[in-house]
Write an enzyme that holds these catalytic residues in place. Structure first.
Site, PDB file in Angstrom:
ATOM      1  N   HIS A  21      42.204  49.466  35.698  1.00  0.00           N
ATOM      2  CA  HIS A  21      42.848  48.998  34.460  1.00  0.00           C
ATOM      3  C   HIS A  21      42.048  49.411  33.224  1.00  0.00           C
ATOM      4  CE1 HIS A  21      40.402  45.241  33.754  1.00  0.00           C
ATOM      5  NE2 HIS A  21      40.319  45.214  35.066  1.00  0.00           N
TER       6      HIS A  21
ATOM      7  N   ASP B 228      34.153  46.065  33.162  1.00  0.00           N
ATOM      8  CA  ASP B 228      35.400  45.591  33.784  1.00  0.00           C
ATOM      9  C   ASP B 228      36.537  46.014  32.848  1.00  0.00           C
ATOM     10  OD1 ASP B 228      37.477  44.262  34.957  1.00  0.00           O
ATOM     11  OD2 ASP B 228      36.767  42.251  34.493  1.00  0.00           O
TER      12      ASP B 228
ATOM     13  N   GLU C 189      45.998  44.181  32.531  1.00  0.00           N
ATOM     14  CA  GLU C 189      45.533  43.528  33.762  1.00  0.00           C
ATOM     15  C   GLU C 189      44.968  42.152  33.447  1.00  0.00           C
ATOM     16  OE1 GLU C 189      42.614  42.618  37.092  1.00  0.00           O
ATOM     17  OE2 GLU C 189      42.340  42.641  34.944  1.00  0.00           O
ATOM     18  N   GLU C 190      44.220  42.067  32.366  1.00  0.00           N
ATOM     19  CA  GLU C 190      43.478  40.834  32.059  1.00  0.00           C
ATOM     20  C   GLU C 190      44.387  39.666  31.672  1.00  0.00           C
ATOM     21  OE1 GLU C 190      40.530  40.419  32.796  1.00  0.00           O
ATOM     22  OE2 GLU C 190      39.443  42.307  32.690  1.00  0.00           O
TER      23      GLU C 190
ATOM     24  N   HIS D 290      33.165  39.871  31.203  1.00  0.00           N
ATOM     25  CA  HIS D 290      33.920  39.082  30.214  1.00  0.00           C
ATOM     26  C   HIS D 290      32.981  38.419  29.198  1.00  0.00           C
ATOM     27  CE1 HIS D 290      37.899  38.801  32.680  1.00  0.00           C
ATOM     28  NE2 HIS D 290      37.267  39.934  32.899  1.00  0.00           N
TER      29      HIS D 290
HETATM   30 ZN   LIG Z   1      38.958  44.039  36.166  1.00  0.00          ZN
END
Ligand SMILES: [Zn+2]
Length: 339
Positions: free
Chosen positions: A60, A169, A197-198, A308
């Site tokens: 992603h 990420d 995606e998130e 994150h």
């Molecule tokens: Zn991810």
């Protein structure tokens, strides 16, 4: 270096354009075609002599970020989170806002004027604000409601093997796939870079319905569990101990046969790997697996501490081993399957 360039780009869900353009420019040299769908997913296709197996690699493009929701009269800005960000990591963080990347900070009261009781409680995210040094809401230049904002940190190399950056990420996965498609495989390969995606694996839902692969391997950056504050837990996965393989997370149970095959390939090639702590997190695989008539899915991820947040930390050893393992798995699929 692709990983550094990709991690430094800003691209939260719905704002992936800069990431997509960068990836497309690099992918075009190595694939047969590139297409962008209505959700902004970038689909790169690489033709081959054999017709099967059709293999999908996915990562992603989006990261976590913020959206400006209101302008206060005093010139500060209210915001909401895009994707899961813990309030604990927000306080006093430097940010960049809007198209002009206006620098600012998530404001907090200095310790000198903080009441005792106040200092012990965590503010609600609705109480937080971004401050760009403006005097009033008329003084905010080119910042608008609906604009995106990002942590303003950048990629740093901490040692020969450890790096720090804001968006591993999943720019780690994007970077790995970009490197992998430079190679030639005997089967048709789709390299897909998904959006949103998130905020609920949204781009992947469309991809699953569009492409009918025999196998899908999702390349991720996943949370490492080895911080010293959790000494009593299993602390997995750990930095430097190899890429992680998912057995089960909140979005799916990996295809047992494909997983066994990946483990056999890792063992044969002496590539270290770790089993991701079951039950945590979720990836695009969760959507792709249950699309159409179902797809055999697995996830290979690079563990990163503090995902994150403004700065996650990753081992380049794990990154290289993830690439080595994924390429070895693709070669294995090419050798043993299809015509
Ligand atoms: Zn991810």
């Amino acid at each position: 270096m692709l990983l550094k360039q990709l991690s430094n780009l800003d691209g939260a869900a719905g704002d992936e354009q800069a990431v997509r353009e960068f990836i497309r420019a690099h992918a075009e040299k190595h694939v047969t075609s590139t297409t962008v769908d209505a959700l902004g997913n970038l689909i790169c296709y690489k033709k081959a002599k054999k017709k099967r197996p059709v293999v999908l690699l996915a990562a992603h493009m989006d990261e976590v970020g913020f959206m400006i929701t209101a302008k206060n009269k005093d010139g500060t800005l209210r915001f909401s989170r895009i994707g899961g960000i813990n309030t604990q990591v927000l306080l006093a963080q430097m940010v960049r806002i809007g198209k002009e990347k206006m620098p600012g900070i998530i404001g907090v009261k200095p310790v000198h004027i903080l009441e005792e009781a106040e200092s012990k409680k965590m503010p609600k995210v609705e109480e937080l604000y971004m401050d760009v040094g403006a005097n009033s809401d008329k003084d905010l230049g080119d910042v608008h409601i609906g604009d995106y904002a990002y942590f303003s940190s950048t990629y740093e190399k901490l040692s020969s093997t450890t790096v720090m950056g804001k968006a591993f990420d999943d720019r780690a996965g994007c970077s790995l796939i970009l490197e992998m498609i430079e190679k030639t495989f005997p089967f048709p390969l789709y390299a897909v870079f998904t959006t949103q995606e998130e905020i609920g694996l949204r781009g992947a839902r469309v991809i699953g319905n569009r492409i009918h692969p025999d196998y899908a391997i999702i390349m991720e950056g996943t949370g490492a569990g080895d911080s010293p504050s959790d000494k009593d837990t299993a602390n997995t996965p750990m930095l430097g101990k190899g890429p992680t393989l998912t057995v089960k997370d909140r979005s799916m149970i990996a295809d047992p046969e494909l997983l066994r095959r990946i483990i056999a390939v890792a063992d044969r090639n002496k590539i270290p790997y770790q089993i991701k702590q079951p039950g945590i997190g979720g990836t695009d695989a969760g959507r792709i697996q249950i699309s159409q008539r179902g797809v055999r899915c697995a996830v290979i991820a690079v563990p990163a501490r503090y995902i994150h947040s403004p700065a996650s930390m990753m081992s380049l050893k794990d990154y290289r081993n993830a690439r080595k393992l994924a390429i070895a798995v693709l070669k294995d699929l090419g050798r043993t399957e299809g015509k």
